[in-house]
Design a protein around this motif. Structure first.
Motif, PDB file in Angstrom:
ATOM      1  N   ASN A  43      39.097 -26.652  45.426  1.00  0.00           N
ATOM      2  CA  ASN A  43      39.327 -28.080  45.188  1.00  0.00           C
ATOM      3  C   ASN A  43      40.383 -28.645  46.131  1.00  0.00           C
ATOM      4  O   ASN A  43      40.256 -29.773  46.630  1.00  0.00           O
ATOM      5  CB  ASN A  43      39.743 -28.302  43.737  1.00  0.00           C
ATOM      6  CG  ASN A  43      38.599 -28.066  42.763  1.00  0.00           C
ATOM      7  OD1 ASN A  43      37.447 -28.276  43.096  1.00  0.00           O
ATOM      8  ND2 ASN A  43      38.935 -27.622  41.559  1.00  0.00           N
ATOM      9  N   ASP A  46      38.934 -29.122  49.600  1.00  0.00           N
ATOM     10  CA  ASP A  46      38.069 -30.303  49.633  1.00  0.00           C
ATOM     11  C   ASP A  46      38.902 -31.584  49.672  1.00  0.00           C
ATOM     12  O   ASP A  46      38.577 -32.528  50.388  1.00  0.00           O
ATOM     13  CB  ASP A  46      37.156 -30.300  48.414  1.00  0.00           C
ATOM     14  CG  ASP A  46      36.146 -31.426  48.447  1.00  0.00           C
ATOM     15  OD1 ASP A  46      35.279 -31.425  49.346  1.00  0.00           O
ATOM     16  OD2 ASP A  46      36.225 -32.325  47.588  1.00  0.00           O
ATOM     17  N   THR A  54      33.967 -34.589  52.673  1.00  0.00           N
ATOM     18  CA  THR A  54      34.164 -33.675  51.549  1.00  0.00           C
ATOM     19  C   THR A  54      32.883 -32.906  51.256  1.00  0.00           C
ATOM     20  O   THR A  54      31.782 -33.406  51.465  1.00  0.00           O
ATOM     21  CB  THR A  54      34.602 -34.425  50.284  1.00  0.00           C
ATOM     22  OG1 THR A  54      33.591 -35.381  49.935  1.00  0.00           O
ATOM     23  CG2 THR A  54      35.926 -35.132  50.515  1.00  0.00           C
ATOM     24  N   LEU A  56      32.458 -31.336  48.175  1.00  0.00           N
ATOM     25  CA  LEU A  56      32.229 -31.337  46.737  1.00  0.00           C
ATOM     26  C   LEU A  56      31.887 -32.729  46.218  1.00  0.00           C
ATOM     27  O   LEU A  56      31.450 -32.886  45.087  1.00  0.00           O
ATOM     28  CB  LEU A  56      33.472 -30.823  45.991  1.00  0.00           C
ATOM     29  CG  LEU A  56      33.876 -29.375  46.255  1.00  0.00           C
ATOM     30  CD1 LEU A  56      35.148 -29.045  45.492  1.00  0.00           C
ATOM     31  CD2 LEU A  56      32.761 -28.408  45.880  1.00  0.00           C
ATOM     32  N   ARG A  60      34.289 -31.504  41.003  1.00  0.00           N
ATOM     33  CA  ARG A  60      35.284 -30.472  41.222  1.00  0.00           C
ATOM     34  C   ARG A  60      34.764 -29.195  40.604  1.00  0.00           C
ATOM     35  O   ARG A  60      33.978 -29.237  39.646  1.00  0.00           O
ATOM     36  CB  ARG A  60      36.642 -30.862  40.606  1.00  0.00           C
ATOM     37  CG  ARG A  60      37.335 -32.000  41.347  1.00  0.00           C
ATOM     38  CD  ARG A  60      37.736 -31.553  42.756  1.00  0.00           C
ATOM     39  NE  ARG A  60      38.386 -32.623  43.510  1.00  0.00           N
ATOM     40  CZ  ARG A  60      37.759 -33.425  44.346  1.00  0.00           C
ATOM     41  NH1 ARG A  60      36.445 -33.301  44.498  1.00  0.00           N
ATOM     42  NH2 ARG A  60      38.403 -34.348  45.013  1.00  0.00           N
ATOM     43  N   GLY A  74      27.366 -27.686  46.816  1.00  0.00           N
ATOM     44  CA  GLY A  74      27.695 -28.579  47.910  1.00  0.00           C
ATOM     45  C   GLY A  74      26.444 -29.041  48.622  1.00  0.00           C
ATOM     46  O   GLY A  74      25.361 -28.506  48.400  1.00  0.00           O
ATOM     47  N   VAL A  82      30.805 -24.173  53.552  1.00  0.00           N
ATOM     48  CA  VAL A  82      31.114 -23.747  52.187  1.00  0.00           C
ATOM     49  C   VAL A  82      31.028 -22.233  52.072  1.00  0.00           C
ATOM     50  O   VAL A  82      31.906 -21.594  51.476  1.00  0.00           O
ATOM     51  CB  VAL A  82      30.166 -24.427  51.184  1.00  0.00           C
ATOM     52  CG1 VAL A  82      30.343 -23.834  49.787  1.00  0.00           C
ATOM     53  CG2 VAL A  82      30.396 -25.927  51.157  1.00  0.00           C
TER      54      VAL A  82
END
Length: 212
Positions: A43, A46, A54, A56, A60, A74, A82
């Motif tokens: 988190n 991101d 981002t 995500l 979260r 994602g 990722v």
């Protein structure tokens, strides 16, 4: 549509069916500390990115009753980023990365830390014997190749020909130390990859020097 990964402790499963059973058993169990720790790192990474970048989105990860498992979702265009982040976070903590779309369990137990490029799925930070035997027979178009690298000009690679045979090559530090062979049996190709990854002397399937 998003692309999913799940982090699970190394060694809890071998087959995709066992992964599913493990995840079902973890459903409803309180989140353990290491999962909360990994979720916090993801988190935070991101949150460091500009909103447009981002991985995500508005979501979260973590904070759910998933026990020892952590679900990460994602966008498709961020799969490589990722996945690399998950390996960075999970491997030192003894966690495997499960890809439910491909039904691949990428477990660090017994790994050889070589850089792997899979023509159809991207890059991975290690190879295991089970992954070699999983990946080689499944190589298919449009990019049916697999490469494992230990350093500059030190690698082994294979390409699955349309006929089903495999062109296998390895380079041992320089162009004049580059050899190739044609191998029909995917099991033998996987064995060559794992022998090389462990740093052992390769058997001879009929090597000949490849000239450039």
């Amino acid at each position: 549509m998003n692309y999913d990964h799940v982090l699970v402790p190394s060694g809890v499963a071998v087959t995709p069916e066992e992964v599913d059973e493990y995840l079902a058993a973890q459903n409803g169990v309180g989140e353990v500390a290491v999962v909360a720790e990994m979720a916090a790192v993801i988190n935070a990474r991101d949150a460091e990115l500009p909103e447009a970048d981002t991985f995500l989105g508005a979501e979260r990860v973590g904070g759910a009753a998933t026990g020892n498992a952590l679900y990460v979702s994602g966008p498709y265009d961020a799969i490589g980023f990722v996945r690399a982040l998950l390996f960075e976070i999970a491997t030192p903590r003894g966690y495997a990365v499960y890809d439910p779309q491909l039904t691949w369990l990428i477990d660090p137990a017994g790994r050889a830390e070589v850089h792997v490029t899979h023509g159809g799925a991207g890059e991975f930070p290690y190879l295991t014997e089970s992954l070699a035997h999983l990946w080689v027979p499944e190589l298919s178009g449009p990019n049916p190749y697999l490469i494992a690298e230990r350093g500059e000009q030190v690698y082994i690679q294979t390409y699955r020909d349309p006929s089903g045979s495999y062109t296998v090559e390895y380079r041992d530090g320089a162009p004049e130390r580059h050899f190739g062979a044609t191998v029909e049996d995917p099991k033998r190709v996987a064995e060559l990859f794992w022998t090389w990854a462990e740093g052992n002397e390769l058997p001879d399937p009929g090597w000949s020097r490849v000239d450039f």
